[in-house]
Design a protein around this motif. Sequence first.
Motif, short mmCIF file in Angstrom:
data_model
loop_
_atom_site.label_atom_id
_atom_site.label_comp_id
_atom_site.label_asym_id
_atom_site.label_seq_id
_atom_site.Cartn_x
_atom_site.Cartn_y
_atom_site.Cartn_z
N TYR A 37 0.84 -1.18 0.00
CA TYR A 37 0.00 0.00 0.00
C TYR A 37 0.88 1.23 0.00
O TYR A 37 2.04 1.18 0.37
CB TYR A 37 -0.98 0.00 1.18
CG TYR A 37 -0.41 0.23 2.56
CD1 TYR A 37 0.00 -0.82 3.36
CD2 TYR A 37 -0.31 1.53 3.06
CE1 TYR A 37 0.50 -0.61 4.62
CE2 TYR A 37 0.19 1.74 4.34
CZ TYR A 37 0.60 0.67 5.11
OH TYR A 37 1.10 0.90 6.37
N ARG A 38 0.31 2.32 -0.44
CA ARG A 38 1.06 3.56 -0.58
C ARG A 38 1.18 4.28 0.75
O ARG A 38 0.35 4.12 1.64
CB ARG A 38 0.37 4.47 -1.60
CG ARG A 38 0.16 3.83 -2.96
CD ARG A 38 1.48 3.49 -3.63
NE ARG A 38 1.30 2.69 -4.83
CZ ARG A 38 2.31 2.25 -5.58
NH1 ARG A 38 3.53 2.52 -5.23
NH2 ARG A 38 2.08 1.52 -6.64
N PHE A 39 2.25 5.06 0.89
CA PHE A 39 2.41 5.86 2.08
C PHE A 39 2.64 7.31 1.67
O PHE A 39 3.15 7.60 0.59
CB PHE A 39 3.58 5.35 2.94
CG PHE A 39 4.88 5.19 2.20
CD1 PHE A 39 5.72 6.28 1.98
CD2 PHE A 39 5.26 3.96 1.71
CE1 PHE A 39 6.92 6.13 1.30
CE2 PHE A 39 6.46 3.80 1.03
CZ PHE A 39 7.29 4.89 0.82
N PRO A 40 2.24 8.27 2.51
CA PRO A 40 2.39 9.68 2.15
C PRO A 40 3.83 10.16 2.29
O PRO A 40 4.59 9.64 3.11
CB PRO A 40 1.50 10.39 3.18
CG PRO A 40 1.51 9.48 4.37
CD PRO A 40 1.58 8.09 3.81
N GLY A 41 4.21 11.12 1.46
CA GLY A 41 5.53 11.71 1.56
C GLY A 41 6.64 10.78 1.10
O GLY A 41 6.42 9.81 0.37
N THR A 42 7.86 11.07 1.54
CA THR A 42 9.02 10.27 1.16
C THR A 42 9.20 9.09 2.11
O THR A 42 8.59 9.03 3.17
CB THR A 42 10.29 11.12 1.19
OG1 THR A 42 10.53 11.55 2.54
CG2 THR A 42 10.16 12.35 0.30
N THR A 67 14.70 9.36 -0.27
CA THR A 67 14.06 10.51 -0.89
C THR A 67 12.94 10.12 -1.86
O THR A 67 12.30 10.99 -2.46
CB THR A 67 15.09 11.36 -1.64
OG1 THR A 67 15.75 10.54 -2.62
CG2 THR A 67 16.13 11.92 -0.67
N LYS A 68 12.72 8.81 -2.02
CA LYS A 68 11.71 8.37 -2.98
C LYS A 68 10.32 8.35 -2.36
O LYS A 68 10.15 8.11 -1.17
CB LYS A 68 12.07 6.98 -3.51
CG LYS A 68 13.32 6.98 -4.38
CD LYS A 68 13.55 5.62 -5.02
CE LYS A 68 14.78 5.67 -5.92
NZ LYS A 68 15.02 4.38 -6.62
N LYS A 69 9.30 8.60 -3.20
CA LYS A 69 7.91 8.52 -2.78
C LYS A 69 7.33 7.18 -3.23
O LYS A 69 7.84 6.55 -4.16
CB LYS A 69 7.11 9.68 -3.39
CG LYS A 69 7.59 11.05 -2.91
CD LYS A 69 6.74 12.16 -3.50
CE LYS A 69 7.20 13.52 -2.98
NZ LYS A 69 6.37 14.61 -3.55
N SER A 70 6.26 6.79 -2.59
CA SER A 70 5.72 5.46 -2.86
C SER A 70 5.27 5.28 -4.31
O SER A 70 5.36 4.18 -4.85
CB SER A 70 4.55 5.16 -1.91
OG SER A 70 3.51 6.09 -2.09
N GLU A 71 4.81 6.37 -4.94
CA GLU A 71 4.38 6.23 -6.33
C GLU A 71 5.54 5.97 -7.29
O GLU A 71 5.33 5.58 -8.44
CB GLU A 71 3.60 7.48 -6.78
CG GLU A 71 4.36 8.79 -6.61
CD GLU A 71 3.99 9.51 -5.33
OE1 GLU A 71 4.00 10.74 -5.31
OE2 GLU A 71 3.67 8.80 -4.34
N ASP A 72 6.76 6.17 -6.81
CA ASP A 72 7.94 5.91 -7.64
C ASP A 72 8.53 4.53 -7.38
O ASP A 72 9.56 4.18 -7.96
CB ASP A 72 9.02 6.96 -7.36
CG ASP A 72 8.53 8.38 -7.63
OD1 ASP A 72 7.82 8.57 -8.64
OD2 ASP A 72 8.85 9.27 -6.83
N LEU A 73 7.88 3.75 -6.54
CA LEU A 73 8.43 2.46 -6.11
C LEU A 73 7.60 1.30 -6.66
O LEU A 73 6.40 1.44 -6.91
CB LEU A 73 8.46 2.38 -4.58
CG LEU A 73 9.28 3.46 -3.87
CD1 LEU A 73 9.02 3.43 -2.38
CD2 LEU A 73 10.76 3.27 -4.16
#
Length: 205
Positions: A37-42, A67-73
């Motif tokens: 699941y996604r998490f907010p922020g970095t 420094t990565k955000k969940s949408e980039d993972l």
Amino acid sequence: MEVAILLNTKPTEKIYGLTGNINVTTNNDNYRIITEYRFPGTTETFLNSPKSLASLKMVFLDESYLTKKSEDLSESEIKRIMLARALIENKDYIILDYFEKGLNYKEKENFKRLFRKLSQEYHKTILILTNDITFLWDIADEIINVDKNGVINNYSKEEYFNLSNIANKPEITKFINMMRERNIKIADYKNVLDLLKAIYRLKGE
């Protein structure tokens, strides 16, 4: 069946493999469920600890992930970060929901070693939910087959070779069972290398 109820009946500081239909939700604060699941922020904000980098390294991620955000993972990377969070929070029970999905062979072996370390040295109880018995083969202390109404079967490590109704058995087990069906005596080898050594010994006799 509720996962917390199941674990409450089991000895702690073990690794359990679970196949079947189970409700993985729990309100117990001492449990961490590792799922996508996604998490907010970095990542650094999410982990929010002086131990953030050390915990990332334990799950085989480097400092660039801070420094990565969940949408980039990827799904696998998110699960690793969730596991890092569980290590920071020092949860006694870690529940892995199809954690091996997206991992290559080397990564799977690395995590197997980590899970053993968490169980044996850090006294964590780990439950691995999967239908891939091959991932559980050499790490689980017990394999539990369940449905919504409860436990169907329990298999200790010594009973793994007797599994007959669970899909995705390791190929080596299928081979051994086939040999036995043909009345060829063969021992319970758990890896291909040992099996090959035994075959070469037989050829030399």
